[in-house]
Scaffold this motif. Structure first.
Motif, short mmCIF file in Angstrom:
data_model
loop_
_atom_site.label_atom_id
_atom_site.label_comp_id
_atom_site.label_asym_id
_atom_site.label_seq_id
_atom_site.Cartn_x
_atom_site.Cartn_y
_atom_site.Cartn_z
N UNK A 1 25.83 58.39 -8.68
CA UNK A 1 26.59 58.98 -9.80
C UNK A 1 27.30 57.86 -10.57
N UNK A 2 27.03 57.81 -11.88
CA UNK A 2 27.66 56.75 -12.68
C UNK A 2 29.13 57.07 -12.92
N UNK A 3 29.94 56.03 -12.94
CA UNK A 3 31.37 56.19 -13.14
C UNK A 3 31.68 56.38 -14.62
N UNK A 4 32.46 57.40 -14.92
CA UNK A 4 32.84 57.65 -16.30
C UNK A 4 34.01 56.76 -16.70
N UNK A 120 31.12 62.74 -24.06
CA UNK A 120 30.94 64.04 -24.73
C UNK A 120 29.49 64.48 -24.70
N UNK A 121 28.56 63.53 -24.82
CA UNK A 121 27.14 63.85 -24.77
C UNK A 121 26.72 64.33 -23.39
N UNK A 122 27.50 63.94 -22.38
CA UNK A 122 27.21 64.39 -21.02
C UNK A 122 27.92 65.69 -20.66
N UNK A 123 28.51 66.33 -21.71
CA UNK A 123 29.10 67.64 -21.49
C UNK A 123 30.57 67.65 -21.15
N UNK A 124 31.26 66.55 -21.33
CA UNK A 124 32.70 66.49 -21.03
C UNK A 124 33.47 67.12 -22.18
#
Length: 613
Positions: A1-4, A120-124
């Motif tokens: 899992x990549x870190x945001x 945001x593109x990842x749905x956040x």
């Protein structure tokens, strides 16, 4: 899992750039006040850490965010670009001269917005909401910052714009604005710049300005070109790695001491009202950190390209380094020639690219009189310099002239220093295309190097009774190989090398330096020097340990290597070790003045091997 990436702090903290960067991925943010690697215009550069896959998407998004912010400021934004370079990525945007500090904030805010856009593109949902609600506040803060910054610069920028329109150079720093250069220049504090219409423009113009860059030979070439201007009767100003000087027929005036190969040294020369010709050593670091100091030059030379400083400012290869050095060509006058070394493969590739892009015409020098690039350059532009049958030949306007036998030029140590033959070629051709008369070039070559003051610390041979000392500035593998070849050409009973390096080179570069040193000459002893003044983040003893291990790996006997706590102590130990007929090879960097003073004092008192120091 990549870190945001974390969402930015509250806006007030985000804009407090004097305290910390608004994102943990930002490594550096700085303004470039002149022509630079990325553009012939000033701007701002942002360096960010490459950590995960999100970085690539943020890099692709960053230019769009820059354009949004620049449009809000009514700035022409050119083509902002963001490129990965190994472990970091470099983002650049052009900006008005009166808004460069604001531009660093634009770069940072655009990066934060690009990172949040990826989330945001990842749905956040939180990231999406922040993007939509924060933009107006960011723009308002940037507009306020720009108005504060531009107010004290408005008069200076008006003068700069007028000078550029009239074909005159300009220089601008935090305190002073200048137009023209040398005897034809004018300068004012930023607090008292006159109106454009009040200036005596008929008095303002430029003296000949020469830029000297490359990996090795810069200081020697700079000093020699300045000597050629002096031989032509001109008061020459020069900035180099040893200081800033003005030379005329009455002697030398020192304006500053130390490494002045960046914009500060160049401006000192260009603002001196006695200077009739300027020669500016121009190092990679200054170009990458701040850009060029001035906007116009008569000639420029790149001496050679050698592996050094990789991993800094996005420079990862010899090709990158060549393109950085080519920054000097961005400010050449329209009819000027860029002088390049035809014997350097990276400069051959660079020259071909520049000519293919119709960017700049090139004049070539080479130790091969039949080199095809040299012959083509003479046909196209009329200028070149070569070695033929032991003589240095110079072509001007398509006509070849003989500048004399190489072995009769003092700087070549009777022909034993091949790299100084190359430096003589570079200086002769550069001086010629800059306008130095042929007779003055000839005269300088006959004399330069005859005095210990001509080229202090650069392949400087000192005879102390029955011991020969060779002092040089070799600081990378190519320089060390040349130094070793020269050392082997000088007869000696035994040879000793003092070896060290600054701490801002990585282990691979330290290993390469040690390997080049051991392979280039037969040294009986190697004294490793610690340089506490130049650790640059390394622990004490770390650099010398890497060098020692590399020397052992290259085949040096363990009992031939010893370490000393400073450069001066290593030199004193070398002198104490010396016996009649020995050669001591001393690359000096951290304590040059102290070493020079020691050697000069010993020579004056007639010291001989075995006597107390």
């Amino acid at each position: 899992m990549t870190e945001r990436p974390a969402l930015p702090a509250p806006l007030s903290a985000v804009l407090a750039i004097d305290e910390e960067f608004p994102s943990p991925t930002i490594l550096d943010s700085r303004r470039l006040t002149g022509a630079n690697w990325w553009s012939d215009q000033p701007g701002a550069v942002l360096e960010v850490r490459n950590a995960n896959g999100n970085d690539r998407r943020a890099l692709e998004r960053w230019p769009r965010e820059v354009r949004v912010l620049c449009d809000a400021l009514a700035w022409p934004h050119g083509a902002p670009n963001a490129q990965p370079h190994g472990a970091l990525s470099v983002c650049f945007l052009t900006a008005p001269l009166d808004g460069l500090m604001t531009a660093t904030t634009v770069a940072e805010q655009a990066w934060v917005r690009a990172e949040v856009w990826v989330r945001s593109q990842d749905g956040d949902a939180e990231a999406t909401a922040w993007l939509s609600t924060s933009l107006s506040a960011v723009i308002d803060a940037l507009r306020a910052r720009y108005e504060t910054e531009r107010a004290p610069l408005s008069a200076a920028c008006a003068v700069v714009a007028s000078a550029a329109q009239r074909g005159c150079s300009w220089q601008l720093d935090d305190d002073i604005v200048s137009i023209g250069s040398g005897v034809h220049g004018l300068s004012w504090p930023l607090t008292s710049v006159p109106a454009v219409e009040q200036l005596p423009w008929y008095t303002v113009s430029d003296v000949p300005v020469v830029l000297v860059t490359g990996s090795n030979g810069k200081t020697t070439t700079t000093r020699l070109v300045a000597a050629m201007w002096r031989a032509a009767g001109k008061t020459a100003g020069l900035s180099c790695s040893d200081g800033v000087y003005v030379h005329d027929d009455r002697g030398t005036r020192e304006l500053a001491s130390g490494d002045y190969t960046g914009p500060a040294g160049a401006r000192l020369v260009l603002r001196d009202r006695a200077v009739q010709a300027a020669v500016l050593e121009t190092a990679r670091g200054g170009m990458l950190r701040r850009g060029l100091a001035t906007s116009r030059a008569r000639a420029a030379v790149i001496t050679n390209i050698s592996a050094d400083h990789f991993g800094e400012y996005g420079v990862e290869s010899l090709g990158d380094l060549a393109r950085v050095k080519a920054t000097v060509a961005r400010i050449l006058e329209p009819t000027a020639l860029l002088v390049l070394n035809a014997d350097d493969e990276h400069l051959r590739a660079l020259g071909a690219a520049l000519e293919r892009e119709h960017a700049h015409a090139v004049a070539w020098f080479s130790r091969d009189a039949e080199h095809p690039l040299v012959q083509r350059g003479v046909q196209l532009h009329g200028y070149a310099a070569v070695v033929c049958a032991g003589h240095l030949l110079l072509a001007e306007h398509g006509v070849w002239g003989d500048l004399g036998a190489v072995q009769d030029m003092p700087m070549t140590l009777n022909g034993l220093a091949p790299h100084n033959v190359e430096n003589a070629l570079a200086a002769s051709l550069t001086a010629s295309v800059a306008g130095v008369p042929y007779a003055a070039v000839h005269a300088a070559l006959r004399n330069f190097g005859g005095s210990t003051h001509d080229n202090a610390g650069r392949m400087h041979r000192v005879v102390l009774g029955n011991v020969t000392v060779l002092v040089d500035y070799a600081h990378n593998p190519d320089g060390m190989r040349v130094l070793g070849a020269t050392a082997m050409a000088i007869p000696a009973a035994r040879r000793l090398l003092v070896l060290g390096q600054a701490g801002n080179r990585d282990d691979a570069q330290l290993v390469a330096l040690a390997q080049a040193a051991w392979a280039s000459a037969r040294y009986d002893r190697v004294f490793l020097k610690e340089m506490p003044e130049m650790l640059r983040g390394r622990a004490p003893g770390e650099v010398t340990q890497v060098l020692r291990s590399a020397l052992l790996e290259a085949g040096a006997p363990p009992d031939a290597i010893s370490a000393w706590p400073s450069e001066l102590e290593a030199v004193r130990a070398a002198l104490a070790w010396a016996q009649p007929g020995d050669l001591l090879v001393l690359p000096t960097h951290a304590q040059k003045e102290a070493v020079d003073a020691l050697l000069g004092g010993l020579q004056a008192q007639g010291w001989r091997a075995g006597e107390p120091l």
